[in-house]
Design an enzyme around this catalytic site. Structure first.
Site, PDB file in Angstrom:
ATOM      1  N   HIS A 107       0.855  -1.194   0.000  1.00 54.44           N
ATOM      2  CA  HIS A 107       0.000   0.000   0.000  1.00 54.44           C
ATOM      3  C   HIS A 107       0.885   1.237   0.000  1.00 54.44           C
ATOM      4  O   HIS A 107       1.921   1.281   0.665  1.00 54.44           O
ATOM      5  CB  HIS A 107      -0.895  -0.034   1.248  1.00 54.44           C
ATOM      6  CG  HIS A 107      -1.876   1.086   1.358  1.00 54.44           C
ATOM      7  ND1 HIS A 107      -1.518   2.334   1.807  1.00 54.44           N
ATOM      8  CD2 HIS A 107      -3.197   1.146   1.063  1.00 54.44           C
ATOM      9  CE1 HIS A 107      -2.592   3.118   1.791  1.00 54.44           C
ATOM     10  NE2 HIS A 107      -3.624   2.423   1.351  1.00 54.44           N
ATOM     11  N   ARG A 124      -2.447   1.283  -4.649  1.00 52.77           N
ATOM     12  CA  ARG A 124      -2.352  -0.178  -4.673  1.00 52.77           C
ATOM     13  C   ARG A 124      -2.568  -0.665  -6.100  1.00 52.77           C
ATOM     14  O   ARG A 124      -3.077   0.057  -6.946  1.00 52.77           O
ATOM     15  CB  ARG A 124      -3.402  -0.811  -3.754  1.00 52.77           C
ATOM     16  CG  ARG A 124      -3.165  -0.622  -2.279  1.00 52.77           C
ATOM     17  CD  ARG A 124      -4.229  -1.327  -1.461  1.00 52.77           C
ATOM     18  NE  ARG A 124      -5.504  -0.620  -1.490  1.00 52.77           N
ATOM     19  CZ  ARG A 124      -6.667  -1.168  -1.126  1.00 52.77           C
ATOM     20  NH1 ARG A 124      -6.702  -2.438  -0.747  1.00 52.77           N
ATOM     21  NH2 ARG A 124      -7.770  -0.466  -1.152  1.00 52.77           N
ATOM     22  N   LYS A 143      -6.016  -0.188  -8.361  1.00 52.44           N
ATOM     23  CA  LYS A 143      -6.826   0.844  -7.719  1.00 52.44           C
ATOM     24  C   LYS A 143      -6.761   2.127  -8.539  1.00 52.44           C
ATOM     25  O   LYS A 143      -5.886   2.313  -9.385  1.00 52.44           O
ATOM     26  CB  LYS A 143      -6.348   1.085  -6.287  1.00 52.44           C
ATOM     27  CG  LYS A 143      -6.579  -0.093  -5.353  1.00 52.44           C
ATOM     28  CD  LYS A 143      -8.059  -0.392  -5.176  1.00 52.44           C
ATOM     29  CE  LYS A 143      -8.288  -1.531  -4.213  1.00 52.44           C
ATOM     30  NZ  LYS A 143      -9.726  -1.822  -4.021  1.00 52.44           N
ATOM     31  N   ASP A 161      -5.336   8.752  -7.129  1.00 54.66           N
ATOM     32  CA  ASP A 161      -5.818   9.573  -6.015  1.00 54.66           C
ATOM     33  C   ASP A 161      -4.717  10.585  -5.721  1.00 54.66           C
ATOM     34  O   ASP A 161      -3.556  10.205  -5.560  1.00 54.66           O
ATOM     35  CB  ASP A 161      -6.088   8.692  -4.797  1.00 54.66           C
ATOM     36  CG  ASP A 161      -6.729   9.441  -3.629  1.00 54.66           C
ATOM     37  OD1 ASP A 161      -6.420  10.640  -3.454  1.00 54.66           O
ATOM     38  OD2 ASP A 161      -7.506   8.820  -2.890  1.00 54.66           O
ATOM     39  N   CYS A 198      -3.821  12.134  -3.136  1.00 56.52           N
ATOM     40  CA  CYS A 198      -3.052  12.030  -1.888  1.00 56.52           C
ATOM     41  C   CYS A 198      -1.800  11.189  -2.084  1.00 56.52           C
ATOM     42  O   CYS A 198      -0.796  11.374  -1.391  1.00 56.52           O
ATOM     43  CB  CYS A 198      -3.912  11.479  -0.757  1.00 56.52           C
ATOM     44  SG  CYS A 198      -4.288   9.713  -0.866  1.00 56.52           S
ATOM     45  N   TYR A 199      -1.843  10.265  -3.071  1.00 55.79           N
ATOM     46  CA  TYR A 199      -0.659   9.443  -3.331  1.00 55.79           C
ATOM     47  C   TYR A 199       0.424  10.218  -4.073  1.00 55.79           C
ATOM     48  O   TYR A 199       1.536   9.699  -4.258  1.00 55.79           O
ATOM     49  CB  TYR A 199      -1.050   8.177  -4.077  1.00 55.79           C
ATOM     50  CG  TYR A 199      -1.910   7.280  -3.210  1.00 55.79           C
ATOM     51  CD1 TYR A 199      -1.396   6.700  -2.058  1.00 55.79           C
ATOM     52  CD2 TYR A 199      -3.254   7.060  -3.518  1.00 55.79           C
ATOM     53  CE1 TYR A 199      -2.187   5.919  -1.238  1.00 55.79           C
ATOM     54  CE2 TYR A 199      -4.050   6.277  -2.691  1.00 55.79           C
ATOM     55  CZ  TYR A 199      -3.511   5.717  -1.559  1.00 55.79           C
ATOM     56  OH  TYR A 199      -4.295   4.948  -0.738  1.00 55.79           O
ATOM     57  N   ASP A 227      -9.319  14.342  -4.725  1.00 57.99           N
ATOM     58  CA  ASP A 227      -8.521  13.158  -5.081  1.00 57.99           C
ATOM     59  C   ASP A 227      -8.540  12.896  -6.574  1.00 57.99           C
ATOM     60  O   ASP A 227      -7.546  12.484  -7.150  1.00 57.99           O
ATOM     61  CB  ASP A 227      -8.971  11.933  -4.289  1.00 57.99           C
ATOM     62  CG  ASP A 227     -10.353  11.429  -4.677  1.00 57.99           C
ATOM     63  OD1 ASP A 227     -11.151  12.220  -5.198  1.00 57.99           O
ATOM     64  OD2 ASP A 227     -10.635  10.248  -4.439  1.00 57.99           O
ATOM     65  N   ASP A 231     -11.148  18.537  -0.075  1.00 56.48           N
ATOM     66  CA  ASP A 231     -11.114  18.490   1.384  1.00 56.48           C
ATOM     67  C   ASP A 231      -9.710  18.874   1.839  1.00 56.48           C
ATOM     68  O   ASP A 231      -8.797  19.021   1.023  1.00 56.48           O
ATOM     69  CB  ASP A 231     -11.523  17.116   1.912  1.00 56.48           C
ATOM     70  CG  ASP A 231     -10.669  15.978   1.366  1.00 56.48           C
ATOM     71  OD1 ASP A 231      -9.452  15.975   1.647  1.00 56.48           O
ATOM     72  OD2 ASP A 231     -11.196  15.117   0.639  1.00 56.48           O
ATOM     73  N   HIS A 238      -6.789  16.037   1.187  1.00 51.72           N
ATOM     74  CA  HIS A 238      -6.276  15.951  -0.179  1.00 51.72           C
ATOM     75  C   HIS A 238      -5.613  17.253  -0.622  1.00 51.72           C
ATOM     76  O   HIS A 238      -4.674  17.235  -1.425  1.00 51.72           O
ATOM     77  CB  HIS A 238      -7.402  15.559  -1.145  1.00 51.72           C
ATOM     78  CG  HIS A 238      -7.789  14.115  -1.047  1.00 51.72           C
ATOM     79  ND1 HIS A 238      -8.832  13.674  -0.263  1.00 51.72           N
ATOM     80  CD2 HIS A 238      -7.235  12.999  -1.601  1.00 51.72           C
ATOM     81  CE1 HIS A 238      -8.921  12.360  -0.347  1.00 51.72           C
ATOM     82  NE2 HIS A 238      -7.968  11.916  -1.150  1.00 51.72           N
TER      83      HIS A 238
END
Length: 493
Positions: A300, A348, A351, A354, A356-357, A401, A408, A411
């Site tokens: 992850h 991942r 997936k 996003d 945040c990654y 995201d 938010d 993010h």
């Protein structure tokens, strides 16, 4: 019975289609002379959509995962087409995007909307609406996300707004003081997410880092460093070298990362506190190459960042990453997290992207690039395209995201952290590390950032520039080091 057989036939067909296709390949930047790299990368990404090597073009694939993936790809492509069309119009009118003006797309959609994002964040400093009740145990985190974001957009924000600095001291300082004074030294359980809440190492990390932004030495002196050290050593540290998040809490690499970063900035790390920790982290690497939260968990992005950053707090990155992980497998896993069409990063396998990654995976780049001697492992240009074009809410401010979702504070912070990594290259000052006697307590303060100016790496106009992020601590550069240096001369009490 016939329906069941049809379903099995579909499943077998799906598996066979997977065996006959190539996996997605990593993105490679082609260096072109006198060309606009941002546009070139977008065109390359969009052309991949129709490639015969793109497994998603197979109409027989029917899973929800691929349905969601196609939906995201289509929304991203729509945004990129809008950008390319408006940029083409600007070129025809003689306004090239290299001017750094609003010509990077109609209404400047390629620019970082700093004023809007600042407004979005400033509104958060007012009383929050009842919907935030469910985040009552995350009060220290909300402060951290908001303030770190403000400083990424404007490093002098707290200097310009001393009243906010005072609010942070009062809010976080009160939580710290309450948890300290409501328990005896033996009962101390760290800092909670709010007043009177269970002490938690993640909340402690957010609280300490938030206080580091204030540069208020009088408030720093009130931090119970000895109690925090004893709590981490006696309650959180496990015999196998791992840490738990709280008393009787879950054990994972997040706890390790938060404990080591808190210990570092408060200058309370000891050999006893980190005994066997690197070996336990090593056991969390999976067959894919990334790290899970615990041994035998799925790889992850967030856990991988916590694992790698923790190793790089215990020694220099080249030594630690070659010694305690399969570096080739880790590189392959990180590279596979960046998707060809979107340009963004996922957390991942299989997936969705996003933002945040952009931090949790993107901020692995500084460590890995140092360890493998400066070979770039991700396309900074493509990641910046995704953040700027797909993740900004251009009406109300804030970052999200992915397209079709709402912004938010979480993010917003981590997308901006990722944008900072895109714009900088990181070095490890081995001379400084040697002068410290290779002291692991000083290793976190040997990282140096320098801005990337080459347009073949990333388009970096003034309005898109953000403050430098520290790869280990996840905060704007300089604040963690100042707190550490302050405590180098303060007795533990």
């Amino acid at each position: 019975m016939e329906d069941i057989n049809d379903e099995k036939t579909q499943q077998i067909g799906y598996i066979l289609s997977l065996l006959g296709k190539r996996k997605k390949e990593p993105i490679f930047n082609t260096v072109l002379v006198d060309r606009d790299y941002q546009l070139e990368n977008l065109l390359t990404m969009m052309n991949f959509k129709d490639s015969p090597y793109n497994i998603d073009n197979d109409s027989d694939l029917f899973t929800k995962t691929l349905t969601d993936q196609r939906e995201v790809e289509n929304s991203v492509i729509k945004i990129y087409k809008e950008f390319l069309n408006s940029s083409s119009d600007n070129y025809e009118s003689g306004n090239g995007s290299g001017s750094g003006s609003e010509s990077e797309g109609e209404n400047g959609i390629g620019n970082l909307k700093k004023s809007l994002h600042l407004k979005f964040l400033k509104n958060a400093l007012k009383p929050l609406n009842p919907a935030f009740t469910k985040l009552d145990a995350s009060q220290t985190w909300i402060v951290f996300w908001i303030v770190n974001s403000l400083l990424l957009l404007d490093q002098d924000y707290l200097v310009k707004n001393p009243e906010l600095n005072e609010q942070i001291c009062l809010k976080i300082g009160f939580i710290v003081d309450y948890n300290k004074e409501s328990k005896s030294e033996k009962e101390y359980q760290g800092i909670g997410g709010g007043v009177g809440q269970l002490g938690h190492i993640a909340s402690t990390y957010a609280a300490i880092m938030s206080l580091s932004f204030t540069k208020r030495y009088d408030v720093w002196e009130r931090i119970p460093r000895k109690s925090i050290y004893d709590w981490m050593l006696n309650e959180l540290k496990q015999k196998d070298g791992s840490f738990v998040m709280s008393r009787n809490g879950e054990k994972d690499v997040r706890a390790v990362y938060c404990a080591l970063t808190v210990g570092s900035v408060l200058n309370i790390l000891s050999k006893k506190l980190v005994e066997n920790t690197a070996k336990w982290i090593q056991s969390c690497q999976t067959y894919e190459g990334g790290f899970g939260g615990c041994p035998d968990n799925e790889a992850h992005g967030g856990y991988t960042y916590c694992a790698v950053a923790s190793l790089c707090l215990l020694g220099d990155p080249k030594d630690m990453l070659n010694k305690y992980c399969n570096l080739d497998a880790l590189v392959r896993w990180i590279v596979s997290r960046q998707y060809n069409i979107e340009g963004g990063l996922s957390g991942r396998t299989n997936k969705l992207v996003d933002s945040c990654y952009s931090h949790w995976v993107g901020s692995l780049a500084p460590f890995i690039e140092i360890a493998i001697e400066w070979k770039t492992i991700m396309s900074r240009n493509c990641l910046q395209n995704y953040i700027l074009l797909c993740c900004q809410n251009r009406r109300y401010g804030g970052l999200r995201d992915k397209p079709l979702t709402n912004p938010d504070y979480y993010h917003t912070n981590y997308a901006l952290c990722g944008l900072s990594v895109c714009q900088n290259v990181y070095l490890f000052n081995y001379k400084k590390f040697e002068e410290s006697g290779r002291d692991f307590r000083a290793v976190g303060y040997c990282y140096e950032a320098s801005g990337i100016e080459a347009s073949d790496v990333v388009e970096r106009f003034q309005e898109n520039s953000v403050s430098e992020i520290h790869p280990v601590f996840g905060t704007v550069n300089g604040y963690a080091q100042e707190m550490y240096e302050f405590f180098c001369g303060v007795e533990i009490k």
